[in-house]
Each structure stands twice: as C-alpha cells, then as structure tokens.
Design an enzyme around this catalytic site. Sequence first.
Site, PDB file in Angstrom:
ATOM      1  N   ILE A 126     113.941  30.444 -19.088  1.00  0.00           N
ATOM      2  CA  ILE A 126     113.294  29.272 -18.490  1.00  0.00           C
ATOM      3  C   ILE A 126     113.768  29.032 -17.066  1.00  0.00           C
ATOM      4  O   ILE A 126     113.286  28.116 -16.403  1.00  0.00           O
ATOM      5  CB  ILE A 126     113.553  28.019 -19.348  1.00  0.00           C
ATOM      6  CG1 ILE A 126     115.057  27.770 -19.504  1.00  0.00           C
ATOM      7  CG2 ILE A 126     112.890  28.139 -20.696  1.00  0.00           C
ATOM      8  CD1 ILE A 126     115.371  26.510 -20.294  1.00  0.00           C
ATOM      9  N   GLY A 127     114.691  29.845 -16.582  1.00  0.00           N
ATOM     10  CA  GLY A 127     115.155  29.705 -15.205  1.00  0.00           C
ATOM     11  C   GLY A 127     116.200  30.754 -14.902  1.00  0.00           C
ATOM     12  O   GLY A 127     116.873  31.274 -15.792  1.00  0.00           O
ATOM     13  N   GLY A 164     122.023  31.686  -9.522  1.00  0.00           N
ATOM     14  CA  GLY A 164     122.905  32.635  -8.867  1.00  0.00           C
ATOM     15  C   GLY A 164     123.853  33.343  -9.814  1.00  0.00           C
ATOM     16  O   GLY A 164     124.284  34.461  -9.554  1.00  0.00           O
ATOM     17  N   PHE A 165     124.205  32.700 -10.929  1.00  0.00           N
ATOM     18  CA  PHE A 165     125.159  33.270 -11.865  1.00  0.00           C
ATOM     19  C   PHE A 165     124.497  33.960 -13.046  1.00  0.00           C
ATOM     20  O   PHE A 165     125.145  34.648 -13.806  1.00  0.00           O
ATOM     21  CB  PHE A 165     126.111  32.185 -12.396  1.00  0.00           C
ATOM     22  CG  PHE A 165     127.124  31.738 -11.391  1.00  0.00           C
ATOM     23  CD1 PHE A 165     127.700  32.633 -10.524  1.00  0.00           C
ATOM     24  CD2 PHE A 165     127.493  30.411 -11.306  1.00  0.00           C
ATOM     25  CE1 PHE A 165     128.638  32.231  -9.600  1.00  0.00           C
ATOM     26  CE2 PHE A 165     128.428  29.990 -10.393  1.00  0.00           C
ATOM     27  CZ  PHE A 165     129.003  30.906  -9.532  1.00  0.00           C
ATOM     28  N   ASP A 175     124.520  21.685  -5.475  1.00  0.00           N
ATOM     29  CA  ASP A 175     123.421  22.647  -5.647  1.00  0.00           C
ATOM     30  C   ASP A 175     122.203  21.969  -6.272  1.00  0.00           C
ATOM     31  O   ASP A 175     121.590  22.502  -7.208  1.00  0.00           O
ATOM     32  CB  ASP A 175     123.876  23.824  -6.505  1.00  0.00           C
ATOM     33  CG  ASP A 175     123.002  25.065  -6.297  1.00  0.00           C
ATOM     34  OD1 ASP A 175     122.299  25.119  -5.271  1.00  0.00           O
ATOM     35  OD2 ASP A 175     123.032  25.968  -7.141  1.00  0.00           O
TER      36      ASP A 175
END
Length: 392
Positions: free
Chosen positions: A116-117, A120-121, A210
């Site tokens: 669903i997304g 960066g990690f 963020d």
Amino acid sequence: MYAGFSSSTGEKVSSHYILGWSFSTDGEAPQLNHSRLPMAPISEKTSSPFRPSVIAIIASLCGVAAILFAVLFFRAAYMKRPRFEVLEDWELDCPHRFRYQDLHTATKGFINSEIIGVGGFGAVYRGRLPTNGNDVAVKKISTPNSSQGLRGFTAEIESLGRLRHKNLVNLQGWCKRNNDLLLRFNIVKGIAAGLLYLHEEWDKVVIHRDVKSSNVLIDAEMNGRLGDFGLARLYDHGTTSHTTKIVGTIGYLAPELTRTGHASTSSDVYAFGILLLEVACGRKPVETSDFILTDFVVESHQMGKILDAADPKLNSAFVIKEMEVVLGLGLLCSHPNPKTRPTMREVIRYLNWEDKLPVIDDLGSSDSLSRSNRFMGAVSIEMITSSIDAGR
C-alpha cells in the site's frame, strides 16, 4: 514307528553335534567305537548370528543416524528460540513483539499485490493478523545499508511506540529477523490533529521530519493517520532541537533547512503546507525542473484565481469554501519565512472555522520563490546524500 534326534537349549545359545550313531531294527544295536568318532568342533567365541562385516555395517549406519538426529534436534531447538536473546533497552520498553511467521501469513507472504506504499526504508503491506483477525499495516525494512535501516527502525519504535492518538498510526508491535513499509478535507484535519499532538500535547516535542502524502494512511472510515516515524526526533518542551542533519524528501523540505539543517516544528508545518497543496491540486511538489507546485499556486493566487489551481479531476465537485481554505492555508504553512507560518494549533482553528484565515499578501513574486525552491532542491540532493547515514 519313527526314530530320530532331538535337542533343546536353555536360556543360552548352544550347539549340538551328532558324531556317530548305531541303530538296529532287529535286536541290540552294535556298540559304537568311541575311538573312531570324530572330535567335536571348537565352539565359536561369539554368539551373534551375524558375521563381523555385517555387524560393522550396522554399527556404521547407526552412528550416522545418531549424528543426523543430533543435528536436526539442535537445529529445531535453535529455530524455536528467539533470535535476539540479549535485548537492547529500546526493545524492553516497546510493545508486543510479533512472530515473523505471523506477519508473513498476515501479508500473504509479503506479496506485491498487498503493498500500500513504498518509502525510503522499504514497503508497507496490507495485512490481517491470523491471531485476532485485526487489519494492520506492516512496514518491512529492506535497505542495502542494514545499520542505516536499523537506526530508522529504532527511531520509529522509540517514538511511535509510546504515542497514542486517534490521528496517528498506533504501533501494534514489531518483529526483527535476520537484520532484514483519497486525501480531502476531513483527512487533512486528522493529520493536522496528529501533528498538534506531536508538537504540543505529548510529554515531549516530536518533530516528524518526513510529513508527506505517502506517509499518510487512511482507515476503513477514511480517517487520516500519520505514519512512518523513522526520521522523528524528540526533545523537551521549552528547549530546541539539536538536530542539524538534513533528512526528508525533496519538495517537502523547508528552505531554512538548507541553510542551517536545523529541523523544528515550523519545518514540519512547512511540509504540512506542501501536503495541503498536493491534496488540493492533485500534483506532486516537484514534477519537473520547470514546475514547482508552490510557484504554480502562488501565481494563481496573485492573479486572483486561486481556485484554478484545484485538481481538475474533481471537475469542480468540491465545497468552494473548503478548497479556498486548504489552498490558502497551504500557502501560509509553506511560507518561505518560518516566522510567518502558523503553529499547528492555529492550523486546527483555521480548519475548524474558529479563526479566519489571514490575508496572504507577502509571498513575493513567483520568480523569487522559484529561485528559492530550486536552490533548496539542488542543495538538498547533495547534502542529503552526504548526511543521510548520520541523520537517520
């Protein structure tokens, strides 16, 4: 009649031999000449019915089987015990630790269709826990730099693990294995409430660092929830953050970060302003080198046609009053001057119609803003590359 020989043994193994016999069907049988009888064979020392070579083979197979059994036993015992016997301080204070197998099952094996997304990690997966049937979002850390990913993971656990608010993603638990993630007015209000809680209402000040659309999740009731606290920093109320590393996402970074690297609640407000503009306009903060979203909205505002910046896919099917306040508040929150930006408490009052949005008349020309934003983008790319390891 029948004549024959029989013998029996006791509890021990014995051998019986017929050395000679004398038999007659008419009268007495002749006497045997014992001197002519052969000698009985010497008794064997072993009582085993198998030859030594067979015994050796059987013994070898038994030894190999014993070794394999021992290996399987210790492997099974190792797999069942926790992988991290010595827990760090942050692990002792954190919520429930899930079994990796439960999360693997919940996400159907971390298949791509459940993503669903992506951040960066790593990726965030939709899941349903097999233990209680609860719907969850599972963030799986996957980064080439395991130490970098672990620092972000630890930061998120330390901050998010102790936060509880209806508009923040609540941490249900965590799992560590092999050092191995439709926004409109009501949703925007929910994210604002979550940021207010972080900035002013919790025991410490939490800077998210963020805030962006991909870090906003919505539940089944379309309530917005802010997630991904991998870059968050905490400090005491009445003090200032000592963070000087530039981290975040291009397009959401406040201009002052490129000069000082000093993150603050105001820099979170800036990112929230960009989020507002992104939601209202349906466009990315930076699409090309020639399109900066803030420039586009500022130009529409200065021409007195701010509603022209609204997402064309909406086909004007929106409440004009709500669209105007979202666009105007987006410009105010993303103002180049940090002192002009509102606090999140003021933002909440604007969104709840408790205060009237002030007139925004000092944004400057779109050309000057464009130069500022392009400078921000150019500097951020270079500085983030060099500081990302130390800052996360």
